[in-house]
Structures are given as C-alpha cells and as structure tokens.
Design a protein around this motif. Structure first.
Motif, PDB file in Angstrom:
ATOM      1  N   ILE A   1      37.550  46.614  54.980  1.00 29.45           N
ATOM      2  CA  ILE A   1      37.821  45.204  55.320  1.00 29.45           C
ATOM      3  C   ILE A   1      36.996  44.298  54.416  1.00 29.45           C
ATOM      4  N   MET A   2      35.703  44.589  54.319  1.00 23.85           N
ATOM      5  CA  MET A   2      34.797  43.758  53.502  1.00 23.85           C
ATOM      6  C   MET A   2      35.271  43.727  52.047  1.00 23.85           C
ATOM      7  N   LYS A   3      35.552  44.916  51.533  1.00 24.44           N
ATOM      8  CA  LYS A   3      35.913  45.035  50.122  1.00 24.44           C
ATOM      9  C   LYS A   3      37.218  44.292  49.825  1.00 24.44           C
ATOM     10  N   SER A   4      38.201  44.454  50.696  1.00 21.43           N
ATOM     11  CA  SER A   4      39.515  43.833  50.459  1.00 21.43           C
ATOM     12  C   SER A   4      39.441  42.315  50.552  1.00 21.43           C
ATOM     13  N   LEU A   5      38.731  41.827  51.570  1.00 22.77           N
ATOM     14  CA  LEU A   5      38.635  40.363  51.735  1.00 22.77           C
ATOM     15  C   LEU A   5      37.841  39.748  50.582  1.00 22.77           C
ATOM     16  N   LYS A   6      36.753  40.409  50.201  1.00 20.39           N
ATOM     17  CA  LYS A   6      35.927  39.869  49.100  1.00 20.39           C
ATOM     18  C   LYS A   6      36.707  39.861  47.783  1.00 20.39           C
ATOM     19  N   ALA A   7      37.502  40.916  47.558  1.00 20.59           N
ATOM     20  CA  ALA A   7      38.323  40.951  46.333  1.00 20.59           C
ATOM     21  C   ALA A   7      39.305  39.782  46.333  1.00 20.59           C
ATOM     22  N   GLY A   8      39.890  39.501  47.497  1.00 21.11           N
ATOM     23  CA  GLY A   8      40.828  38.387  47.610  1.00 21.11           C
ATOM     24  C   GLY A   8      40.175  37.062  47.255  1.00 21.11           C
ATOM     25  N   ILE A   9      38.946  36.878  47.693  1.00 21.10           N
ATOM     26  CA  ILE A   9      38.238  35.617  47.408  1.00 21.10           C
ATOM     27  C   ILE A   9      37.860  35.549  45.924  1.00 21.10           C
ATOM     28  N   VAL A  10      37.332  36.642  45.398  1.00 21.70           N
ATOM     29  CA  VAL A  10      36.940  36.680  43.977  1.00 21.70           C
ATOM     30  C   VAL A  10      38.138  36.352  43.084  1.00 21.70           C
ATOM     31  N   HIS A  11      39.318  36.856  43.455  1.00 18.94           N
ATOM     32  CA  HIS A  11      40.530  36.623  42.656  1.00 18.94           C
ATOM     33  C   HIS A  11      41.294  35.365  43.081  1.00 18.94           C
ATOM     34  N   LYS A  12      40.651  34.559  43.903  1.00 12.24           N
ATOM     35  CA  LYS A  12      41.203  33.253  44.334  1.00 12.24           C
ATOM     36  C   LYS A  12      42.561  33.378  45.006  1.00 12.24           C
ATOM     37  N   GLY A  13      42.685  34.407  45.833  1.00 12.21           N
ATOM     38  CA  GLY A  13      43.864  34.554  46.672  1.00 12.21           C
ATOM     39  C   GLY A  13      44.931  35.454  46.093  1.00 12.21           C
ATOM     40  N   THR A  14      45.834  35.861  47.003  1.00 13.77           N
ATOM     41  CA  THR A  14      46.968  36.714  46.634  1.00 13.77           C
ATOM     42  C   THR A  14      48.217  35.847  46.627  1.00 13.77           C
ATOM     43  N   SER A  15      48.858  35.707  45.474  1.00 23.62           N
ATOM     44  CA  SER A  15      50.075  34.884  45.385  1.00 23.62           C
ATOM     45  C   SER A  15      51.286  35.788  45.267  1.00 23.62           C
ATOM     46  N   VAL A  16      51.733  36.327  46.415  1.00 22.31           N
ATOM     47  CA  VAL A  16      52.942  37.151  46.399  1.00 22.31           C
ATOM     48  C   VAL A  16      54.156  36.351  46.851  1.00 22.31           C
ATOM     49  N   SER A  17      53.929  35.276  47.603  1.00 19.51           N
ATOM     50  CA  SER A  17      55.081  34.444  47.973  1.00 19.51           C
ATOM     51  C   SER A  17      54.800  32.995  47.593  1.00 19.51           C
ATOM     52  N   ASP A  18      54.167  32.237  48.495  1.00 17.58           N
ATOM     53  CA  ASP A  18      54.057  30.802  48.259  1.00 17.58           C
ATOM     54  C   ASP A  18      52.652  30.335  47.936  1.00 17.58           C
ATOM     55  N   PHE A  19      51.658  31.220  48.045  1.00 14.01           N
ATOM     56  CA  PHE A  19      50.293  30.703  47.990  1.00 14.01           C
ATOM     57  C   PHE A  19      49.904  30.167  46.608  1.00 14.01           C
ATOM     58  N   VAL A  20      49.378  28.943  46.615  1.00 12.34           N
ATOM     59  CA  VAL A  20      48.688  28.407  45.437  1.00 12.34           C
ATOM     60  C   VAL A  20      47.407  27.734  45.919  1.00 12.34           C
ATOM     61  N   GLY A  21      46.439  27.636  45.030  1.00 14.49           N
ATOM     62  CA  GLY A  21      45.191  26.947  45.342  1.00 14.49           C
ATOM     63  C   GLY A  21      45.384  25.438  45.325  1.00 14.49           C
ATOM     64  N   ALA A  22      44.260  24.728  45.444  1.00 19.60           N
ATOM     65  CA  ALA A  22      44.307  23.275  45.651  1.00 19.60           C
ATOM     66  C   ALA A  22      44.830  22.492  44.453  1.00 19.60           C
TER      67      ALA A  22
ATOM     68  N   ALA B   1      42.884  47.068  53.426  1.00 16.98           N
ATOM     69  CA  ALA B   1      41.665  47.611  54.057  1.00 16.98           C
ATOM     70  C   ALA B   1      41.894  49.048  54.504  1.00 16.98           C
ATOM     71  N   LEU B   2      43.078  49.323  55.059  1.00 13.54           N
ATOM     72  CA  LEU B   2      43.377  50.683  55.525  1.00 13.54           C
ATOM     73  C   LEU B   2      43.494  51.649  54.351  1.00 13.54           C
ATOM     74  N   PHE B   3      44.016  51.185  53.235  1.00 17.01           N
ATOM     75  CA  PHE B   3      44.074  52.062  52.053  1.00 17.01           C
ATOM     76  C   PHE B   3      42.659  52.384  51.565  1.00 17.01           C
ATOM     77  N   VAL B   4      41.847  51.345  51.420  1.00 18.24           N
ATOM     78  CA  VAL B   4      40.472  51.560  50.935  1.00 18.24           C
ATOM     79  C   VAL B   4      39.733  52.525  51.871  1.00 18.24           C
ATOM     80  N   ALA B   5      40.015  52.419  53.170  1.00 18.90           N
ATOM     81  CA  ALA B   5      39.355  53.290  54.157  1.00 18.90           C
ATOM     82  C   ALA B   5      39.979  54.680  54.216  1.00 18.90           C
ATOM     83  N   GLY B   6      41.155  54.866  53.600  1.00 23.99           N
ATOM     84  CA  GLY B   6      41.826  56.172  53.653  1.00 23.99           C
ATOM     85  C   GLY B   6      42.432  56.473  55.013  1.00 23.99           C
TER      86      GLY B   6
END
Ligand SMILES: [Zn+2]
Length: 263
Positions: A196-217, A169-174
């Motif tokens: 904030i809006m853009k970053s969170l919405k992108a995360g949902i559209v892409h079904k989450g960020t899997s950089v460590s342990d996250f997987v969907g259902a 969000a801070l990057f998108v906001a500069g």
C-alpha cells in the motif's frame, strides 16, 4: 476515479497559489456540483472569505477558510480543480491578486460542500500518515472480514485507496485479489502494508495515474500509468514473470492481477 495520489497531487499544485487569497467572486456555469447548501447561499457565504490552507483527507480536498467554514471538494469520476480553465469548467473562483481557481467536471459526479465546522466523514485512517504503523494496520485487518480487495477500497476501513491502487498494492504484496482478509497471515499483512505504502507513494511521485480523465491543476497528465504493474494491463506480460495479466470482476470492479506472482 482520482484516488489518494491524484488528489494529493492536485492539493500540492494548487495550495501554493491559492493559500492566503481571498475569494473575491464566484461565477457559475453550472450549479449542480454544489451539494449541501443552495448555490445562492454557497456564493453568498464564500465570497469574501479567505483560503487559509488545504488539507487532503482520503479522496477529499478540505479548504480551511478564515470564517471557520470548510469547503470540501470530492472530484467524483472526472472532476478537476484547475489553475488554468478547460472546456468543462463549471465554477470559477475569483481570487485576490488577480488569480483564479476553476472547478471543472465533464460528468457532474464531483461534489462541493460547505460546512460550518470540520466535517466528520467517517473515514478510515490515512495510510501515509507517519502515525499509521504496521501494528495499526494489523489491528484493522484482524477486525475485518471479506474480500481483500473490496475491503481495501472501503473508505471507512482505510482512506484513499480505489481500484487502481488496490490492484497495485496487492501485486506488490504478492497477494491474489480473490483472497479473504481473514485468511491473510501476519507475514502477508506486513507485505500488504508495504505494498500500500509503495503504490501510493509511487502515485504521488509520478503526479498521479492518468488512465482516464485525471489531470493535475495546470491540465498536465500524471505519469504513473507508465509504472503500473497490473492495473489496465490485461493480456500484457507481467513485469516480474512475463505471464499475461488477468482481468476478472470482483465486487463489480475490473480487477487485474498476475496468477503466478499473486497467491
Ligand atoms: Zn507475474
């Protein structure tokens, strides 16, 4: 740690399968994730109850039960709510119609509570609620002092943002993550709101960020890690200006940013 988009992804994936089903059995592999009640009592109360709905609040899943009780799950660092088991399953919920829901956790930081009424967890506003307007965000920002990124990650200030989405969000906001909240101009606050809006919405559209342990259902990784601007990209070229991304420590958390694009 799963943040708003990851928890929202899980909610959207499990809700159509579990809503309207009765919890017919409960099996523990490990009982330590149950928090505000004994595991025995938890089982006694929850078996026979029916899941009416699931709400996501901040990084929590709120299961609305027919009895009036609420089962609340926080995934912690690596907790998972699954429709297919993995090898770290700790609790198996048997559901009517032969379905199952699994709670899995490699590190045991996940938490499950059972409340007799809707719990007030003292969380800040939900950024993606339609009622949360720029004006509301401005008021919030003006009420708070301190490091901008640290404040964004404070769940009492605004709900659901953690280390990944605060950086994005801070990057998108500069805006440089080292800036203080009270130094932001009205224009910067508006950019941060959009970021904030853009970053969170992108995360949902892409079904989450899997950089460590996250997987969907169903055990699948999200794809938002492929779209991140700064998080986890130390030394890699900025997607806007090609300068290498920096990593510093802020509030004891690794913080990624572009020193050229973020002022
Ligand atoms: Zn840059």
């Amino acid at each position: 740690m799963p943040e708003l988009p990851e928890v929202e992804t899980v909610k959207r994936q499990i809700l159509p399968v579990v809503a309207g089903r009765v919890i017919t059995s409960l099996e523990y592999i490990d009982r330590r994730n149950i928090k505000n009640i004994s595991s025995k009592e938890f089982k006694r109360k929850i078996v026979g109850d029916k899941i009416l709905d699931i709400e996501r609040r901040a990084k929590y899943l709120f299961f609305k039960l027919k009895s009036g009780n609420w089962m609340v799950i926080h995934l912690g660092m690596a907790g998972r709510v699954l429709l297919k088991p993995d090898k770290y399953v700790k609790i198996i919920f048997g559901l009517s119609g032969g379905k199952k829901m699994y709670f899995s956790d490699t590190r045991l930081f996940g938490k499950i509570w059972l409340y007799t009424k809707y719990p007030e967890l003292g969380l800040g506003p939900e950024p993606l609620e339609k009622s949360f307007k720029l004006g509301d965000f401005k008021k919030l920002v003006k009420s708070k002092r301190g490091n901008t990124k640290v404040v964004l990650m404070d769940q009492k200030f605004i709900a659901g943002i953690g280390n990944i989405y605060a950086a994005e969000a801070l990057f998108v906001a500069g805006i440089n993550p080292k800036r203080r909240m009270e130094s932001l101009t009205d224009n910067e606050i508006a950019k941060l709101y959009k970021g904030i809006m853009k970053s969170l919405k992108a995360g949902i559209v892409h079904k989450g960020t899997s950089v460590s342990d996250f997987v969907g259902a169903i055990g699948q990784e999200g794809t938002n890690q492929n779209y991140l601007y700064v998080y986890g990209r130390k030394g890699e070229p900025c997607k806007k200006c090609r300068q290498p991304i920096h990593k510093i420590s802020l509030g004891q958390r690794g913080t990624y940013f572009c020193s050229k694009c973020q002022n």
